[in-house]
Write an enzyme that holds these catalytic residues in place. Structure first.
Site, PDB file in Angstrom:
ATOM      1  N   VAL A   1     -61.580  53.643  62.839  1.00 36.80           N
ATOM      2  CA  VAL A   1     -61.052  53.826  61.484  1.00 36.80           C
ATOM      3  C   VAL A   1     -59.574  53.451  61.439  1.00 36.80           C
ATOM      4  O   VAL A   1     -59.138  52.680  60.580  1.00 36.80           O
ATOM      5  CB  VAL A   1     -61.254  55.277  61.008  1.00 36.80           C
ATOM      6  CG1 VAL A   1     -60.620  55.479  59.635  1.00 36.80           C
ATOM      7  CG2 VAL A   1     -62.732  55.607  60.946  1.00 36.80           C
ATOM      8  N   TYR A   2     -58.798  53.990  62.362  1.00 35.07           N
ATOM      9  CA  TYR A   2     -57.367  53.692  62.406  1.00 35.07           C
ATOM     10  C   TYR A   2     -57.108  52.209  62.619  1.00 35.07           C
ATOM     11  O   TYR A   2     -56.361  51.576  61.865  1.00 35.07           O
ATOM     12  CB  TYR A   2     -56.728  54.517  63.525  1.00 35.07           C
ATOM     13  CG  TYR A   2     -55.272  54.215  63.794  1.00 35.07           C
ATOM     14  CD1 TYR A   2     -54.340  54.192  62.767  1.00 35.07           C
ATOM     15  CD2 TYR A   2     -54.826  53.979  65.095  1.00 35.07           C
ATOM     16  CE1 TYR A   2     -52.995  53.937  63.022  1.00 35.07           C
ATOM     17  CE2 TYR A   2     -53.492  53.720  65.364  1.00 35.07           C
ATOM     18  CZ  TYR A   2     -52.585  53.697  64.325  1.00 35.07           C
ATOM     19  OH  TYR A   2     -51.258  53.439  64.579  1.00 35.07           O
TER      20      TYR A   2
END
Length: 248
Positions: A155-156
């Site tokens: 996600v990051y």
């Protein structure tokens, strides 16, 4: 030659601690009127007072970048305080680490709101006026995991990969109008936010040739350079500040 930002206003998001606060300190020390932002008003005011105590000019605007209305208010209030915004540093970011199957929808949406949507609409609000004046600088803060896949950072890393593409798109859109848009890509850096990683931070640093964790002031120096006239020919670049990770 030391960069001179006298007469310029800089908005730095996520600037109550870590890399963002160091960017604010360095810009203020070089003459800029710095608008700091974050969610913690007490930390924000402390950062402002520290800059003012050394003769710098700074103000704080509380902002929750998960809220589009707050993002709009941040842009408008920054212009009110500074007269205009000449430099925008999109530093604020969320960086949760978790297996893909364990990421809740709420966290996914929050990360993309802060890491992608907020920078997008800050640029939309502020870059056109820079273009009308014929000058301005935007620096986005990415990460080495935007280009190097790592487990539990989907996600990051993907959110910052989106920011890197936006950096190039905005450079293509605004360069002819005198607005420079670039990014830095830090490696492991020791800040208040990364303290929770503990030994994992040092482990990440072993993947770089330098083999040590970076300091906020080292990353901030690169951001300040990209924001300065010394980088006048630099457009759409993603500058690695990662201890040589790009080399291996």
């Amino acid at each position: 030659m030391t960069a001179d930002f006298t007469g310029k206003t800089a908005l730095v998001t996520g600037s109550t601690s870590g890399i963002g606060r160091e960017v604010a300190n360095q810009l203020a020390a070089r003459g800029a009127h710095v608008i700091l932002s974050g969610r913690d008003e007490a930390r924000g005011e402390a950062a402002v007072q520290a800059i003012r105590a050394t003769g710098g000019k700074a103000d704080f605007v509380r902002a929750d970048l998960t809220d589009t209305r707050s993002v709009t208010h941040l842009a408008e209030r920054s212009v009110e305080l500074g007269g205009r915004v000449d430099i925008l540093v999109n530093n604020a970011g969320l960086y949760p680490f978790a297996p893909t199957a364990e990421v809740p929808l709420s966290q996914f949406d929050e990360v993309y709101a802060v890491n992608v949507r907020a920078p997008f609409f800050l640029v939309a609000a502020l870059a056109p006026a820079m273009a009308e004046r014929g000058s301005g600088a935007i620096v986005n803060v990415s990460t080495m995991v935007a280009t190097n896949g790592m487990a539990q950072m989907a996600v990051y890393g993907s959110s910052k990969a989106a920011l890197q593409l936006l950096t190039k798109s905005w450079a293509a859109e605004f360069a002819a109008s005198g607005v420079r848009v670039n990014a830095v890509s830090p490696g492991p850096t020791r800040t208040e936010g990364t303290a929770a990683l503990g030994d994992n931070l040092d482990g990440l640093a072993t993947t770089t040739p330098l083999n040590r964790v970076g300091r906020p002031e080292e990353v901030a120096a690169a951001i300040v350079w990209l924001a300065s006239d010394a980088a006048s020919l630099v457009h759409g670049a993603v500058l690695p500040v990662d201890g040589g990770r790009l080399a291996v």
